[in-house]
Motif scaffolding. Sequence first.
Motif, mmCIF file in Angstrom:
data_model
loop_
_atom_site.group_PDB
_atom_site.id
_atom_site.type_symbol
_atom_site.label_atom_id
_atom_site.label_comp_id
_atom_site.label_asym_id
_atom_site.label_seq_id
_atom_site.Cartn_x
_atom_site.Cartn_y
_atom_site.Cartn_z
ATOM 1 N N UNK A 60 0.823 -1.210 0.000
ATOM 2 C CA UNK A 60 0.000 0.000 0.000
ATOM 3 C C UNK A 60 0.856 1.257 0.000
ATOM 4 N N UNK A 61 2.000 1.229 0.729
ATOM 5 C CA UNK A 61 2.902 2.374 0.757
ATOM 6 C C UNK A 61 3.456 2.684 -0.618
ATOM 7 N N UNK A 62 3.873 1.638 -1.354
ATOM 8 C CA UNK A 62 4.402 1.857 -2.704
ATOM 9 C C UNK A 62 3.300 2.280 -3.673
ATOM 10 N N UNK A 63 2.076 1.843 -3.437
ATOM 11 C CA UNK A 63 0.956 2.287 -4.273
ATOM 12 C C UNK A 63 0.709 3.788 -4.079
ATOM 13 N N UNK A 64 0.805 4.255 -2.831
ATOM 14 C CA UNK A 64 0.684 5.694 -2.581
ATOM 15 C C UNK A 64 1.759 6.466 -3.346
ATOM 16 N N UNK A 65 2.996 5.950 -3.297
ATOM 17 C CA UNK A 65 4.107 6.603 -3.987
ATOM 18 C C UNK A 65 3.847 6.658 -5.489
ATOM 19 N N UNK A 66 3.407 5.546 -6.059
ATOM 20 C CA UNK A 66 3.205 5.507 -7.508
ATOM 21 C C UNK A 66 2.024 6.380 -7.930
ATOM 22 N N UNK A 67 0.989 6.449 -7.129
ATOM 23 C CA UNK A 67 -0.148 7.311 -7.487
ATOM 24 C C UNK A 67 0.275 8.783 -7.503
ATOM 25 N N UNK A 68 1.112 9.186 -6.541
ATOM 26 C CA UNK A 68 1.610 10.562 -6.525
ATOM 27 C C UNK A 68 2.446 10.842 -7.771
ATOM 28 N N UNK A 69 3.301 9.881 -8.149
ATOM 29 C CA UNK A 69 4.135 10.057 -9.347
ATOM 30 C C UNK A 69 3.270 10.180 -10.596
ATOM 31 N N UNK A 70 2.247 9.329 -10.712
ATOM 32 C CA UNK A 70 1.365 9.376 -11.876
ATOM 33 C C UNK A 70 0.630 10.706 -11.952
ATOM 34 N N UNK A 71 0.174 11.202 -10.817
ATOM 35 C CA UNK A 71 -0.579 12.455 -10.802
ATOM 36 C C UNK A 71 0.313 13.662 -11.078
ATOM 37 N N UNK A 72 1.553 13.655 -10.559
ATOM 38 C CA UNK A 72 2.436 14.813 -10.709
ATOM 39 C C UNK A 72 3.202 14.810 -12.028
ATOM 40 N N UNK A 73 3.694 13.626 -12.428
ATOM 41 C CA UNK A 73 4.618 13.570 -13.558
ATOM 42 C C UNK A 73 4.089 12.744 -14.734
ATOM 43 N N UNK A 74 3.433 11.624 -14.440
ATOM 44 C CA UNK A 74 2.965 10.723 -15.481
ATOM 45 C C UNK A 74 3.534 9.333 -15.298
#
Length: 419
Positions: free
Chosen positions: A204-218
Amino acid sequence: DFLMLTKDKQTALSLIKDKVNGVINDSYSSIAQQTGFSKRSILRWARDIEKKDMDSFLTHGNKGRQPSNIAEDSEIQFIREFKKPYPVITIAQFRDIYHEDVIYNPAMHSVVESLHLRPRSYTFFQSLYRRLNWKSPIQRRKRKQTKERHLLREPSPRRGMLIQIDGTPYDWLNTGQRWCLHLAVDDATSEVLAGWFAENECQRGYCHVMRIILQKYGIPLSLYSDKHTIFRNYKNNDSPTQFGMMMENLGIELIFANTSQAKGRVERMNFTVQNRLINDIIRFRIQTYDQLNAWFNSFYIPYINQKLAFPPYDPYSEFMEMDKDFDYSTIFCLRETRIIHNNMFTYNSYYYLPVKENGEPVPIRNGIEIDLRIDVFTRQIRIYRNEKYYKCKRAKYRGPRKKSLMDNQKDLGHYLEQK
């Protein structure tokens, strides 16, 4: 021969004086070569040789004078008081905080003026640390000379080509409980992209990280991680883990590192952040991990990147931008299968009923296998059928299966007949 390449000012001045008086015919370039001084210095001394005696040349102009930038006792006392909230802090970070929060802080202008405070160099604080017996958590060690040297891998040329991810546990809030920081660093720039704090290193922690990356950068091209079971399926290496399936749906390649040194950029950033963050948490009065997660991604990442990140070799980015209305729950979900019985299925000891938007049950024949989608963040359960998502309504508690004891095969037969 003893004059050759010897940096001796008195010898140089004697040769210059002999040349000026016509005793020798050596050029100024020759005198510079013999004594080891630059030709520019030799010419300057030749110009002033008649105005000064030998002792004046050999005595520095500031000898006996008190340095103009010497720190007053009031300044030293202020710095000592200012450091008290930061008992364990590096020289570089303490200097940064002192300049940002005091010297260049408009709210502190009157204090700076009254105490005659000024910007100070790294060496000033270095000598102050030694003088006041302050210890830095990072001590520079002399490297041992080895015959074999391992060349560092060149960073990726473009942002988004390779993202290094890793988790590091630490007692960030000084509560006696270690929480894991899930961190993502761009290989091309060493900039922190996202971070998330959780009680343990988890999916779940890595999913939070990846969602932030997708939203900010792609969407990046690939992720570089260790061989944690979150990323690698040890039971069947050909099948991806739940996290692997999420990345597969996004078209992101997972690459595994054999050693921690292989993903050195995120490892070094973890070490740097660990040393700096604990003091910045004190500085900005962060008290809970919910507050820390929001502050870290909104304020701290740009702050730390401004100090530590560097530009990529190629300004073109490999991040693929996401649609603004993209439904992230279709990606960040656990994938399981269940068998329908009486239009319901079981999950975690409960019966669930798939329903339409209007609340009517979705008609599904008995024995049909359905695909479950469990949202990683909200734990909401849906089914995916015929390219549509249907919500599920929890019907009733099923309870755990009872364990029965059978004395012999005959009792087992009677039990199975009753079932």
